[in-house]
Write a protein that holds these residues in place. Sequence first.
Motif, PDB file in Angstrom:
ATOM      1  N   ARG A 164     -20.230  19.803  -2.845  1.00  0.00           N
ATOM      2  CA  ARG A 164     -19.177  19.191  -3.651  1.00  0.00           C
ATOM      3  C   ARG A 164     -18.937  17.718  -3.338  1.00  0.00           C
ATOM      4  NH1 ARG A 164     -14.173  19.465  -1.202  1.00  0.00           N
ATOM      5  NH2 ARG A 164     -13.168  19.552  -3.229  1.00  0.00           N
ATOM      6  N   ARG A 165     -19.594  17.199  -2.311  1.00  0.00           N
ATOM      7  CA  ARG A 165     -19.399  15.785  -1.987  1.00  0.00           C
ATOM      8  C   ARG A 165     -20.698  14.987  -2.060  1.00  0.00           C
ATOM      9  NH1 ARG A 165     -14.887  14.177  -0.387  1.00  0.00           N
ATOM     10  NH2 ARG A 165     -13.429  15.816  -0.869  1.00  0.00           N
ATOM     11  N   MET A 225       0.845  -1.202   0.000  1.00  0.00           N
ATOM     12  CA  MET A 225       0.000   0.000   0.000  1.00  0.00           C
ATOM     13  C   MET A 225       0.882   1.255   0.000  1.00  0.00           C
ATOM     14  SD  MET A 225      -3.182   0.771   2.489  1.00  0.00           S
ATOM     15  CE  MET A 225      -3.850  -0.846   2.146  1.00  0.00           C
ATOM     16  N   GLU A 226       0.508   2.208  -0.812  1.00  0.00           N
ATOM     17  CA  GLU A 226       1.353   3.383  -0.939  1.00  0.00           C
ATOM     18  C   GLU A 226       1.249   4.279   0.300  1.00  0.00           C
ATOM     19  OE1 GLU A 226      -0.718   6.560  -3.545  1.00  0.00           O
ATOM     20  OE2 GLU A 226      -1.601   4.627  -3.975  1.00  0.00           O
ATOM     21  N   ALA A 273     -12.435  18.019 -15.711  1.00  0.00           N
ATOM     22  CA  ALA A 273     -11.377  18.043 -16.710  1.00  0.00           C
ATOM     23  C   ALA A 273     -10.795  16.668 -16.937  1.00  0.00           C
ATOM     24  CB  ALA A 273     -10.270  18.990 -16.267  1.00  0.00           C
ATOM     25  N   SER A 320       1.076   1.783 -18.652  1.00  0.00           N
ATOM     26  CA  SER A 320      -0.328   2.122 -18.876  1.00  0.00           C
ATOM     27  C   SER A 320      -0.538   3.631 -19.017  1.00  0.00           C
ATOM     28  CB  SER A 320      -1.165   1.588 -17.720  1.00  0.00           C
ATOM     29  OG  SER A 320      -0.740   2.202 -16.527  1.00  0.00           O
ATOM     30  N   GLU A 336     -12.509  14.988 -19.625  1.00  0.00           N
ATOM     31  CA  GLU A 336     -12.311  15.594 -20.933  1.00  0.00           C
ATOM     32  C   GLU A 336     -11.337  14.753 -21.746  1.00  0.00           C
ATOM     33  OE1 GLU A 336     -10.865  19.875 -22.709  1.00  0.00           O
ATOM     34  OE2 GLU A 336     -10.657  19.403 -20.598  1.00  0.00           O
ATOM     35  N   GLY A 337     -10.389  14.170 -21.032  1.00  0.00           N
ATOM     36  CA  GLY A 337      -9.407  13.340 -21.705  1.00  0.00           C
ATOM     37  C   GLY A 337      -9.882  11.903 -21.860  1.00  0.00           C
ATOM     38  N   ASP A 388      -5.794  13.606 -26.092  1.00  0.00           N
ATOM     39  CA  ASP A 388      -6.877  14.346 -25.470  1.00  0.00           C
ATOM     40  C   ASP A 388      -6.476  15.815 -25.273  1.00  0.00           C
ATOM     41  OD1 ASP A 388      -5.443  14.690 -23.071  1.00  0.00           O
ATOM     42  OD2 ASP A 388      -6.072  12.733 -22.372  1.00  0.00           O
ATOM     43  N   ALA A 389      -7.441  16.625 -24.812  1.00  0.00           N
ATOM     44  CA  ALA A 389      -7.241  18.076 -24.743  1.00  0.00           C
ATOM     45  C   ALA A 389      -6.116  18.455 -23.780  1.00  0.00           C
ATOM     46  CB  ALA A 389      -8.545  18.744 -24.323  1.00  0.00           C
ATOM     47  N   ARG A 407     -22.443   9.968  -1.546  1.00  0.00           N
ATOM     48  CA  ARG A 407     -21.696  10.899  -0.696  1.00  0.00           C
ATOM     49  C   ARG A 407     -20.223  10.511  -0.707  1.00  0.00           C
ATOM     50  NH1 ARG A 407     -21.489  15.693   2.126  1.00  0.00           N
ATOM     51  NH2 ARG A 407     -20.148  15.451   3.927  1.00  0.00           N
ATOM     52  N   GLN A 433       0.444   7.399   2.452  1.00  0.00           N
ATOM     53  CA  GLN A 433      -0.622   8.381   2.376  1.00  0.00           C
ATOM     54  C   GLN A 433      -0.077   9.754   2.753  1.00  0.00           C
ATOM     55  OE1 GLN A 433      -4.078   7.423   1.879  1.00  0.00           O
ATOM     56  NE2 GLN A 433      -3.337   5.386   1.355  1.00  0.00           N
ATOM     57  N   ASN A 438      -3.308  -3.120 -19.232  1.00  0.00           N
ATOM     58  CA  ASN A 438      -3.660  -1.726 -19.517  1.00  0.00           C
ATOM     59  C   ASN A 438      -5.100  -1.404 -19.172  1.00  0.00           C
ATOM     60  OD1 ASN A 438      -1.106  -1.128 -20.461  1.00  0.00           O
ATOM     61  ND2 ASN A 438      -1.606  -1.840 -22.523  1.00  0.00           N
ATOM     62  N   ARG A 457     -11.661   9.792  -0.056  1.00  0.00           N
ATOM     63  CA  ARG A 457     -11.565   9.138  -1.345  1.00  0.00           C
ATOM     64  C   ARG A 457     -12.676   8.107  -1.526  1.00  0.00           C
ATOM     65  NH1 ARG A 457      -5.546   7.957  -1.951  1.00  0.00           N
ATOM     66  NH2 ARG A 457      -6.108   6.402  -0.428  1.00  0.00           N
ATOM     67  N   PRO A 475      -8.451   1.856  -0.701  1.00  0.00           N
ATOM     68  CA  PRO A 475      -7.278   1.922   0.176  1.00  0.00           C
ATOM     69  C   PRO A 475      -6.136   2.692  -0.479  1.00  0.00           C
ATOM     70  CG  PRO A 475      -7.528  -0.285  -0.721  1.00  0.00           C
ATOM     71  CD  PRO A 475      -8.734   0.492  -1.149  1.00  0.00           C
ATOM     72  N   ASP A 476      -6.111   2.740  -1.817  1.00  0.00           N
ATOM     73  CA  ASP A 476      -5.115   3.555  -2.508  1.00  0.00           C
ATOM     74  C   ASP A 476      -5.750   3.979  -3.825  1.00  0.00           C
ATOM     75  OD1 ASP A 476      -4.776   1.441  -4.392  1.00  0.00           O
ATOM     76  OD2 ASP A 476      -3.487   0.440  -2.945  1.00  0.00           O
ATOM     77  N   LEU A 477      -4.955   4.522  -4.721  1.00  0.00           N
ATOM     78  CA  LEU A 477      -5.546   5.059  -5.945  1.00  0.00           C
ATOM     79  C   LEU A 477      -5.962   3.966  -6.913  1.00  0.00           C
ATOM     80  CD1 LEU A 477      -3.314   8.141  -6.693  1.00  0.00           C
ATOM     81  CD2 LEU A 477      -5.688   8.103  -5.956  1.00  0.00           C
ATOM     82  N   GLY A 521     -12.693  21.798 -12.535  1.00  0.00           N
ATOM     83  CA  GLY A 521     -12.339  20.863 -11.487  1.00  0.00           C
ATOM     84  C   GLY A 521     -12.155  19.476 -12.048  1.00  0.00           C
ATOM     85  N   SER A 522     -12.735  18.497 -11.365  1.00  0.00           N
ATOM     86  CA  SER A 522     -12.476  17.115 -11.741  1.00  0.00           C
ATOM     87  C   SER A 522     -13.100  16.778 -13.091  1.00  0.00           C
ATOM     88  CB  SER A 522     -13.008  16.173 -10.682  1.00  0.00           C
ATOM     89  OG  SER A 522     -14.360  16.465 -10.460  1.00  0.00           O
ATOM     90  N   LEU A 556      -7.539  23.985  -8.650  1.00  0.00           N
ATOM     91  CA  LEU A 556      -8.562  23.095  -8.074  1.00  0.00           C
ATOM     92  C   LEU A 556      -8.892  23.507  -6.647  1.00  0.00           C
ATOM     93  CD1 LEU A 556      -7.663  19.376  -8.894  1.00  0.00           C
ATOM     94  CD2 LEU A 556      -9.748  20.595  -9.459  1.00  0.00           C
ATOM     95  N   LYS A 611      -0.205   9.810 -15.557  1.00  0.00           N
ATOM     96  CA  LYS A 611      -0.640   9.983 -16.947  1.00  0.00           C
ATOM     97  C   LYS A 611       0.545  10.284 -17.866  1.00  0.00           C
ATOM     98  CE  LYS A 611      -3.850  12.604 -19.855  1.00  0.00           C
ATOM     99  NZ  LYS A 611      -5.014  13.502 -19.873  1.00  0.00           N
TER     100      LYS A 611
END
Lengths: 300, 422
Positions: free
Chosen positions: B227-228, A1-2, B34, A61, B37-38, A78-79, B283, A4, B375, B287, B316-318, B31-32, A170, A54
């Motif tokens: 916002r949440r 786990m990374e 964007a 990836s 958008e990609g 993308d933009a 809600r 935090q 991927n 994260r 737990p992570d991204l 904000g998010s 942001l 990214k």
Amino acid sequence: MEEQGRLEATDSGWRFSFTCFGGPCEVTLDHAPRRLAQELGEEARCEALRIQSKFSRYAPSSELSRINRGAGKACEVDAETAGLLDLADTAHHLSEGAFDISAGVLGQLWDFRRSGEQVEGSEERRRSLLARVGWSRVDWRRPRLNLPARMELDLGGLGKEYAVDRCLALLATNHRGALLVNFGGDLAVHGTREGDQPWRVAVEEVDAGQPERMLHLREGALATSGDNRRFVYWHGKRVAHILDARTGLPPDKAPRSVTVAAPTCCEAGLLATLALLRGAAAGTFLEEQGRPHWIRNADE
Amino acid sequence: MQLNHETGGGKASRAIGKAVAALLGGQLCLGSAAASEGAPRNRIEFAGLYYKESARVQVSEPTLRWTRSFSGDRSFSLRLGFDAMSGASPSGALPTLQAETYTSPSGKSFRAGAGELPKRTFYDERVSAGLEYTQPWASGLSGNSGVNVSSEADYLSLGISQSLAWEFNRKMTTLTLGASHNRDTVEPRGGLGEPLSDMETGTVEEGGSKSKSISDLLFGVTQILDRRTLLQVNLGLGFDSGFMTEPYKGVSVFDDAGSLVGLLRESRPDSRRRTTLLTRLNRHLGRDVFSGSLRWYHDDWGVDSWTLDLRYHFKPDLDQVWQPHLRYSRQTAADFQRFALREGEPLPEHVSSDMRLADLNSLTLGMKYSRPVLNGRLSLRLEYLLQSAPVPDGQVPEPLRGMDLNPDLKALLFGLGYTIDF
């Protein structure tokens, strides 16, 4: 786990620290409730990690890896990527080709991590690697990119500064108080502090052990090119690791580091890099741009 | 220190400033948003589902969906599905005191032991396909049009749908209006029997077919509260007409001693009005995301149900997402739902012993896990389903009371999904 992020109190608010772009990153918020500071800190961390992954050259990836794998045929981007490519294209023209996002392969000629000297047999390799460098040979017509075979792009010189600007924007939409985003010394601020106090930010000195240089900043951004971890020896002198894409060599009489203040971190970072690429003319170049700057010259 | 663009002045500073403004400008206030958008231009989603009931149907259901996005928020998607269903399905008859053999007019028979739920074994394949096209109609207004078809040996379903979504109030509010229409035709294997006729001896129309149409209207409001927090309310109105009787399901007829005297084909009304009200709250908690919904359903067959659905996206992570899931629903029976008929009683106009129309409690517990692989993104889902619709004592003769006439349905569902963008 990374790992935090970590939230700690400051005299006037909160500081959220985490690791990204290979170094320490932090977001400082004045007058924020603890929960908001935690949330916004997390948001900045996620956004920084998103941009890092990214535009990573190494993660298979990543969007950048997708583009590099597609070398030899046209692809659409993308933009967000297109905006970064346009910015890189602008810098390429302004530097008459010295700045080039296709020049990442030239890094193989130098041993940045340890001695800072040229690697063995690099003269022949330099010629063969230069054949794979040249943004002018890339057909870039937004949003279509046609990268010639065997070439690859490296947005490493833009990603961190872009992340600073993105995170500041942001967070500024959700926080009324003053705000500082500092990713490893490239930083930007927003809002007025109580009593119009400036942010006191430390710019890392090129020699470890020397006291840090403290700068006062009320608005805009600061970025530094050249630092004490990545350097090369050129004609017996320790200079910044920036390479001129046309030659694969450091610019003549390049300073060791340049710090520039500008409205955005992207602009500050690019001006600092373009200044380094001017070698001895770095100071003159920055004077012409009318941007505050601090130059540290190479060893005597 | 002055840092305005005007005072920068230098050629490089101006040119870079302009490119930076273009890079950041379009995204600063979004904000998010964007990030989307990609969005990639091609997405392939594969989903496989394996479903196993304790002793009943098992279904494997691979579907493949390809979405192609174009500039200007237009997208096109194609979905292909293949279901292979095999196993044993309740025939509608109740268990009996002695073993019984049931025969269909086509001569196919099945046997159930004493106290065992009679089931019809079957194998069905269903092929389905759908096309969807989304495009903006005007600023803030987008339309989605779709067609779908699904086909089995004895069943064909054709449908069209159209929906409109209108975003306003700085994209904080979305109104949705949708309509869909389906036309389904059934051509039962072994022929089409008259409702309420005897399943074993009644005459059938060889190759006979019947149709029904299913129409739905949807009105939805999605509101970003802060916002949440996101709140969604959907009202659905449905109208079905035509032949809704299940051609393979029957209702047992018992005498007072509890002996089976016959099995009649079920019979359902030829129209149904449905109303659904769904409220959902999402809600963000750091994260993680909590999502809860409450659904109320009512129709003029007398079915009322409440469904509570709770999910938590734990990150737990991204990269990884764990998603525990709890779903509970309670339903009242349709007015004409009867598990069995008594010999000699006047035949009701409509009757069905279908468990799905009975007083029914249903509980689902599940966990979904997803993470990036190669991927793309891989997801694994495991769910346990428990459905309980006990037969009320009053509906069966004395000797059968106390038996577990309609055992609880217990099912395990395993799902595997993979999504890749390129």
